[in-house]
Design an enzyme around this catalytic site. Structure first.
Site, PDB file in Angstrom:
ATOM      1  N   LYS A 298      -8.201  -0.192 -10.348  1.00 56.42           N
ATOM      2  CA  LYS A 298      -9.658   0.004 -10.407  1.00 56.42           C
ATOM      3  C   LYS A 298      -9.992   1.491 -10.475  1.00 56.42           C
ATOM      4  O   LYS A 298     -10.848   1.920 -11.252  1.00 56.42           O
ATOM      5  CB  LYS A 298     -10.329  -0.626  -9.179  1.00 56.42           C
ATOM      6  CG  LYS A 298     -10.274  -2.145  -9.140  1.00 56.42           C
ATOM      7  CD  LYS A 298     -11.144  -2.763 -10.210  1.00 56.42           C
ATOM      8  CE  LYS A 298     -11.167  -4.269 -10.165  1.00 56.42           C
ATOM      9  NZ  LYS A 298     -11.727  -4.889 -11.364  1.00 56.42           N
TER      10      LYS A 298
ATOM     11  N   SER B 232     -14.322  -1.854  -7.202  1.00 57.75           N
ATOM     12  CA  SER B 232     -14.170  -2.476  -5.882  1.00 57.75           C
ATOM     13  C   SER B 232     -14.179  -1.424  -4.781  1.00 57.75           C
ATOM     14  O   SER B 232     -13.664  -0.316  -4.961  1.00 57.75           O
ATOM     15  CB  SER B 232     -12.836  -3.215  -5.850  1.00 57.75           C
ATOM     16  OG  SER B 232     -12.534  -3.603  -4.532  1.00 57.75           O
TER      17      SER B 232
ATOM     18  N   TYR C  63      -3.691  -3.129  -7.126  1.00 56.34           N
ATOM     19  CA  TYR C  63      -5.002  -3.599  -7.593  1.00 56.34           C
ATOM     20  C   TYR C  63      -6.054  -2.484  -7.428  1.00 56.34           C
ATOM     21  O   TYR C  63      -6.812  -2.183  -8.357  1.00 56.34           O
ATOM     22  CB  TYR C  63      -5.410  -4.847  -6.793  1.00 56.34           C
ATOM     23  CG  TYR C  63      -6.861  -5.201  -6.892  1.00 56.34           C
ATOM     24  CD1 TYR C  63      -7.390  -5.756  -8.050  1.00 56.34           C
ATOM     25  CD2 TYR C  63      -7.734  -4.978  -5.814  1.00 56.34           C
ATOM     26  CE1 TYR C  63      -8.723  -6.079  -8.136  1.00 56.34           C
ATOM     27  CE2 TYR C  63      -9.069  -5.301  -5.898  1.00 56.34           C
ATOM     28  CZ  TYR C  63      -9.559  -5.855  -7.061  1.00 56.34           C
ATOM     29  OH  TYR C  63     -10.899  -6.158  -7.148  1.00 56.34           O
TER      30      TYR C  63
END
Ligand code: UFG
Length: 326
Positions: A144, A116, A140
């Protein structure tokens, strides 16, 4: 079989690949499988399972004679990741370790990883290129980045690996059939599903998170990318990896940015509906603007976005209308 996986599966099947889906259905619906089969007129293999069940996953990889994996099995709500960080580390980081171990046990070494743009954090400069410093601002994003780093270490330790980490910008839109699209469980966080709920009458108005940013109309600007363009990016990466071992990072974005009001106006035009909205305070952690430099994907993968913001809104509207009637 979530949002990005379902669209990517359709494209892969239509490009002549055989696809087997492995999903625990925690944020997706088994009926999507039937819809993918309707669009492609093909039977698609499916196993319900958790990515952390290494043995089950390895058995599927072996039994289905898989030769490459696209790893999209991640939890993805930025706000929730701060409330439930351990759940996020367990699913996203531990889940990725489990997948790699399953792949090793099945003798596989070609992997496309769903990363992302959120790994970049506050822009030092724009557009973000792949060399921009990485400093994610939430669990989050850190998940990643940690998986990307792990994959890089893996590719250094064993040169058989062929890995592409795809840093998505803002995926939106739906398949042109209107049969599959973004269908989040519970209350959506992201702009397009919220707009969908407003036009379907489930929400009274769109809350715009901040209209006092230093952008032309004061609302936040993002690099929106049609989910079918994103699916094409996965196919291009898979094909490219056949001739390119190592671990490689690619931005998948359009290289352009649009404001919340731009998206809203395009959606109004596509749907013929007027969308009530009100400006409320900024959402904590939101950035004023970011967008991709997508030259690397263009040069190496021969990939770039084809679909406009109008195409995006028209496809999203078709999906919303279809979901209302089903
Ligand atoms: N927005 C609103 N109202 C809403 C929802 C969003 O005004 O109800 C605004 C946001 O403030 C932002 C823009 O719409 O300016 C886009 O917001 P989204 O929540 O749709 O997307 P984000 O850019 O915050 O984040 C998305 C994904 C992340 C991913 C990131 C990568 O949700 O998973 O893009 O760039 F990491």
């Amino acid at each position: 079989m979530g949002y990005i996986g379902s669209h990517t599966a359709v494209l892969l099947v239509q490009a002549g690949h055989q696809v087997h889906i492995y999903d625990n259905l925690c944020n997706s619906n088994a009926s999507t499988l039937e819809r993918i089969q309707r669009i492609t007129s093909r039977d698609i293999g499916f196993t319900e399972g958790d990515v952390r069940n290494t043995e089950k996953l390895a058995d599927v990889l072996r039994n289905e004679k898989i030769d490459a994996v696209i790893h999209l099995a991640g939890l993805k709500a930025v706000g929730e990741s701060s409330q439930k960080p351990i759940e996020y580390y367990a699913n996203n980081v531990q889940g990725s370790i489990s997948l790699i171990q399953a792949m090793q046990s099945a003798g596989l070494s070609t992997l496309v990883f769903s990363s992302s743009a959120t790994v970049y954090g506050d822009p030092v400069y724009l557009p973000y290129d792949e060399d921009h410093p990485t400093k994610p601002t939430n669990p989050y994003g850190r998940n990643k980045l940690q998986v990307e780093e792990m994959l890089r270490d893996l590719s250094v330790s064993d040169q058989a690996w062929r890995i592409a980490c795809l840093r998505y910008f803002n995926p939106v839109g739906a398949h042109e059939s209107g049969l599959i699209g973004e269908d989040p469980n519970g209350i959506p966080n992201n702009l397009m599903p919220v707009i969908g709920q407003v036009v379907s009458g489930k929400l009274a108005a769109l809350n715009i998170f901040g209209d006092d940013y230093d952008t032309p109309d004061g609302t936040g600007k993002r690099d929106y990318i049609h989910v079918m363009d994103l699916a094409e990016g996965h196919l291009a990466a898979l094909t490219w990896l056949e001739a390119n071992p190592g671990c490689h990072i690619f931005n998948l974005g359009s290289g352009d940015s649009f404001s919340v009001l731009d998206l809203l106006r395009h959606f109004e035009e596509a749907s013929g509906q007027s969308i009530p909205y009100q400006a409320v305070g900024r959402r904590p952690g939101d950035l004023p603007e970011y967008y991709a430099k997508a030259d690397k994907a263009a040069k190496l993968l021969g990939w770039k976005t084809k679909q406009s913001l109008s195409d995006i809104c028209e496809s999203a509207w078709l999906w919303i209308k279809h979901s209302q009637n089903n």
